[in-house]
Design a protein around this motif. Structure first.
Motif, mmCIF file in Angstrom:
data_model
loop_
_atom_site.group_PDB
_atom_site.id
_atom_site.type_symbol
_atom_site.label_atom_id
_atom_site.label_comp_id
_atom_site.label_asym_id
_atom_site.label_seq_id
_atom_site.Cartn_x
_atom_site.Cartn_y
_atom_site.Cartn_z
ATOM 1 N N GLU A 235 -0.963 -24.952 -8.020
ATOM 2 C CA GLU A 235 -2.410 -24.741 -8.108
ATOM 3 C C GLU A 235 -2.774 -23.547 -8.986
ATOM 4 O OE1 GLU A 235 -4.031 -24.467 -4.186
ATOM 5 O OE2 GLU A 235 -3.222 -26.406 -3.537
ATOM 6 N N GLY A 236 -1.759 -22.925 -9.606
ATOM 7 C CA GLY A 236 -2.025 -21.789 -10.487
ATOM 8 C C GLY A 236 -2.342 -20.503 -9.745
ATOM 9 N N ILE A 237 -1.927 -20.423 -8.489
ATOM 10 C CA ILE A 237 -2.172 -19.224 -7.689
ATOM 11 C C ILE A 237 -1.055 -18.213 -7.944
ATOM 12 C CG2 ILE A 237 -2.469 -18.306 -5.367
ATOM 13 C CD1 ILE A 237 -4.728 -20.128 -6.309
ATOM 14 N N THR A 238 -1.412 -16.977 -8.229
ATOM 15 C CA THR A 238 -0.439 -15.909 -8.441
ATOM 16 C C THR A 238 -0.463 -14.946 -7.261
ATOM 17 O OG1 THR A 238 -2.045 -14.495 -9.587
ATOM 18 C CG2 THR A 238 -0.782 -16.068 -10.938
ATOM 19 N N VAL A 239 0.526 -14.061 -7.219
ATOM 20 C CA VAL A 239 0.548 -13.039 -6.170
ATOM 21 C C VAL A 239 -0.680 -12.146 -6.285
ATOM 22 C CG1 VAL A 239 1.788 -11.032 -5.289
ATOM 23 C CG2 VAL A 239 3.053 -13.061 -5.985
ATOM 24 N N GLU A 240 -1.101 -11.854 -7.525
ATOM 25 C CA GLU A 240 -2.303 -11.033 -7.713
ATOM 26 C C GLU A 240 -3.537 -11.711 -7.120
ATOM 27 O OE1 GLU A 240 0.031 -11.428 -9.915
ATOM 28 O OE2 GLU A 240 0.681 -9.382 -10.377
ATOM 29 N N SER A 241 -3.603 -13.033 -7.232
ATOM 30 C CA SER A 241 -4.717 -13.773 -6.637
ATOM 31 C C SER A 241 -4.694 -13.643 -5.121
ATOM 32 C CB SER A 241 -4.644 -15.254 -7.015
ATOM 33 O OG SER A 241 -4.578 -15.428 -8.410
ATOM 34 N N VAL A 242 -3.512 -13.729 -4.531
ATOM 35 C CA VAL A 242 -3.375 -13.599 -3.081
ATOM 36 C C VAL A 242 -3.793 -12.200 -2.631
ATOM 37 C CG1 VAL A 242 -1.726 -13.602 -1.171
ATOM 38 C CG2 VAL A 242 -1.564 -15.344 -2.962
ATOM 39 N N VAL A 243 -3.366 -11.173 -3.390
ATOM 40 C CA VAL A 243 -3.710 -9.791 -3.040
ATOM 41 C C VAL A 243 -5.219 -9.587 -3.089
ATOM 42 C CG1 VAL A 243 -3.535 -7.390 -3.801
ATOM 43 C CG2 VAL A 243 -1.494 -8.827 -3.726
ATOM 44 N N GLN A 244 -5.872 -10.109 -4.133
ATOM 45 C CA GLN A 244 -7.313 -9.953 -4.256
ATOM 46 C C GLN A 244 -8.043 -10.644 -3.114
ATOM 47 O OE1 GLN A 244 -8.946 -7.981 -6.379
ATOM 48 N NE2 GLN A 244 -10.809 -8.542 -5.245
ATOM 49 N N GLN A 245 -7.559 -11.793 -2.706
ATOM 50 C CA GLN A 245 -8.196 -12.503 -1.606
ATOM 51 C C GLN A 245 -7.964 -11.777 -0.278
ATOM 52 O OE1 GLN A 245 -8.168 -16.567 -2.300
ATOM 53 N NE2 GLN A 245 -8.905 -17.217 -0.289
ATOM 54 N N LEU A 246 -6.812 -11.102 -0.151
ATOM 55 C CA LEU A 246 -6.573 -10.291 1.044
ATOM 56 C C LEU A 246 -7.604 -9.176 1.143
ATOM 57 C CD1 LEU A 246 -2.691 -9.813 1.257
ATOM 58 C CD2 LEU A 246 -4.164 -10.822 3.002
ATOM 59 N N ILE A 247 -7.882 -8.520 0.016
ATOM 60 C CA ILE A 247 -8.869 -7.437 0.003
ATOM 61 C C ILE A 247 -10.245 -7.960 0.390
ATOM 62 C CG2 ILE A 247 -10.089 -5.807 -1.496
ATOM 63 C CD1 ILE A 247 -7.473 -5.433 -3.041
ATOM 64 N N GLU A 248 -10.591 -9.156 -0.099
ATOM 65 C CA GLU A 248 -11.896 -9.733 0.197
ATOM 66 C C GLU A 248 -11.997 -10.231 1.638
ATOM 67 O OE1 GLU A 248 -12.318 -12.769 -2.694
ATOM 68 O OE2 GLU A 248 -12.483 -11.387 -4.404
ATOM 69 N N THR A 249 -10.862 -10.622 2.225
ATOM 70 C CA THR A 249 -10.869 -11.195 3.576
ATOM 71 C C THR A 249 -10.740 -10.140 4.658
ATOM 72 O OG1 THR A 249 -9.837 -13.208 2.689
ATOM 73 C CG2 THR A 249 -9.754 -12.888 5.085
ATOM 74 N N ILE A 250 -9.814 -9.173 4.472
ATOM 75 C CA ILE A 250 -9.575 -8.130 5.458
ATOM 76 C C ILE A 250 -10.450 -6.941 5.109
ATOM 77 C CG2 ILE A 250 -7.840 -6.753 6.651
ATOM 78 C CD1 ILE A 250 -7.411 -9.790 6.829
ATOM 79 N N LYS A 251 -11.514 -6.766 5.841
ATOM 80 C CA LYS A 251 -12.480 -5.713 5.535
ATOM 81 C C LYS A 251 -11.972 -4.364 6.019
ATOM 82 C CE LYS A 251 -15.326 -8.613 3.693
ATOM 83 N NZ LYS A 251 -15.473 -8.634 2.216
ATOM 84 N N GLY A 252 -12.118 -3.361 5.156
ATOM 85 C CA GLY A 252 -11.687 -2.015 5.487
ATOM 86 C C GLY A 252 -12.763 -1.252 6.252
ATOM 87 N N PRO A 253 -12.416 -0.057 6.731
ATOM 88 C CA PRO A 253 -13.401 0.766 7.449
ATOM 89 C C PRO A 253 -14.499 1.232 6.513
ATOM 90 C CG PRO A 253 -11.391 2.010 7.026
ATOM 91 C CD PRO A 253 -11.103 0.585 6.635
#
Length: 341
Positions: free
Chosen positions: A320-338
């Motif tokens: 699907e053309g997903i890279t590790v960088e794509s996964v990392v960016q989605q983690l940042i968008e999904t897991i909200k920081g304080p």
């Protein structure tokens, strides 16, 4: 260690180190640009790793000055450096050293340990994925324990000790991918890309004219060890530590709190060392930017270098053309920081 600001007349040793760390980036940039043009972000991340005491894996195509950059850093820090060109016939003893029979008479003969190139401050492991796993594994103990064991005898390595390994992502035939256990020993995985047109013009002009101006050493090994201690004393809020742990834990598939996209795209996630590297790197980044506390931006800025070699995506993600960088960016968008005040 007291990090509070004090008056100039009563400036402590900690204040001196803090000021030196802040000024170091500007000084180092000035010296490194004598030999290396561009790659500002890579230099910044290398400095963060060095000040935090971590090892780096550098991935990039040939001709992007990976080796030159590492050698320039060694000159700036007035450290001993060794280079190992990894090849398929390299043996573990070629790295760690070996025992030989010495002495010019029967009575004086004895086994003597001859140190290998790993006994240095900065070890450039060039094209580390071109040597078999048993030779790659010779670096495991050195990277983690700062020692090597030969015939049951332990030998301490010089301090500070850094491994800066390079690998070529293009020619994969005849290479040996690093095992996950060794990849996890690297604090960052840095990807060097091609320069901009203006930077390439500057490189060609500089390298085809006069010889480059020599790099002046700025810091000693003792300075680096002081930097390591200072960085570890930088305070970080508990909620940021918890956030770093949550980000790394969320990358592991098939856990209770794992996001759906991780289960869909990832075979293997990051372990505990990832969160440790993230917090330690964030502390070093904060100090280099004139702060004595970590903020959310420090965590986000270093998440990709920390997780790039610790997340193993599956075939579906690749299709699907997903890279590790794509996964990392989605983690940042999904897991909200304080929320910062």
């Amino acid at each position: 260690m007291n990090l509070k600001v004090v008056s100039p007349d009563s400036r402590s040793e900690d204040e001196r180190i803090f000021e030196l760390l802040q000024n170091s980036r500007r000084q180092i940039d000035s010296e490194i640009t004598k030999a290396v043009i561009g790659q500002k972000e890579i230099i910044d991340q290398l400095l963060i790793a060095l000040f935090a005491g971590g090892h780096c894996l550098i991935t990039g195509a040939p001709g992007l000055a990976k080796t030159l950059l590492v050698n320039s850093l060694a000159q700036v820090f007035k450290l001993k450096s060794q280079r190992i060109q990894f090849t398929p016939d390299l043996m573990p003893a070629d790295i760690t050293g070996t025992e030989i029979l010495s002495g010019d008479s029967q009575e004086n003969r004895a086994m003597k340990f001859v140190k290998g190139p790993v006994f240095t401050n900065i070890l450039l492991a060039d094209e580390i994925n071109r040597t078999p796993p048993k030779t790659q594994a010779a670096l495991l103990e050195a990277m983690q324990e700062k020692q090597v064991t030969v015939t049951g005898i332990r030998y301490e390595l010089d301090k500070p000790f850094f491994v800066l390994a390079t690998q070529n992502p293009i020619e994969m035939e005849g290479t040996y991918p690093l095992p996950e256990a060794q990849l996890d020993r690297f604090m960052f995985n840095l990807v060097i890309d091609y320069l901009s047109e203006d930077d390439e013009v500057a490189v060609v002009a500089q390298t085809t004219s006069r010889n480059a101006e020599p790099i002046q050493p700025l810091f000693t090994g003792s300075d680096i060890q002081q930097f390591h201690q200072f960085v570890r004393e930088v305070p970080v809020a508990e909620e940021l530590v918890r956030y770093a742990v949550q980000l790394c834990a969320a990358s592991r598939p098939r856990q209770e709190t794992t996001p759906d996209f991780i289960n869909e795209w990832v075979n293997w996630g990051a372990g505990l060392r990832a969160a440790q590297s993230l917090i330690l790197g964030a502390k070093a980044r904060a100090v280099l930017r004139g702060r004595v506390h970590v903020i959310l931006e420090d965590i986000h800025a270093l998440l990709a270098p920390v997780l790039r070699h610790r997340i193993l995506i599956n075939y579906r993600a690749e299709a699907e053309g997903i890279t590790v960088e794509s996964v990392v960016q989605q983690l940042i968008e999904t897991i909200k920081g304080p929320v910062e005040a």
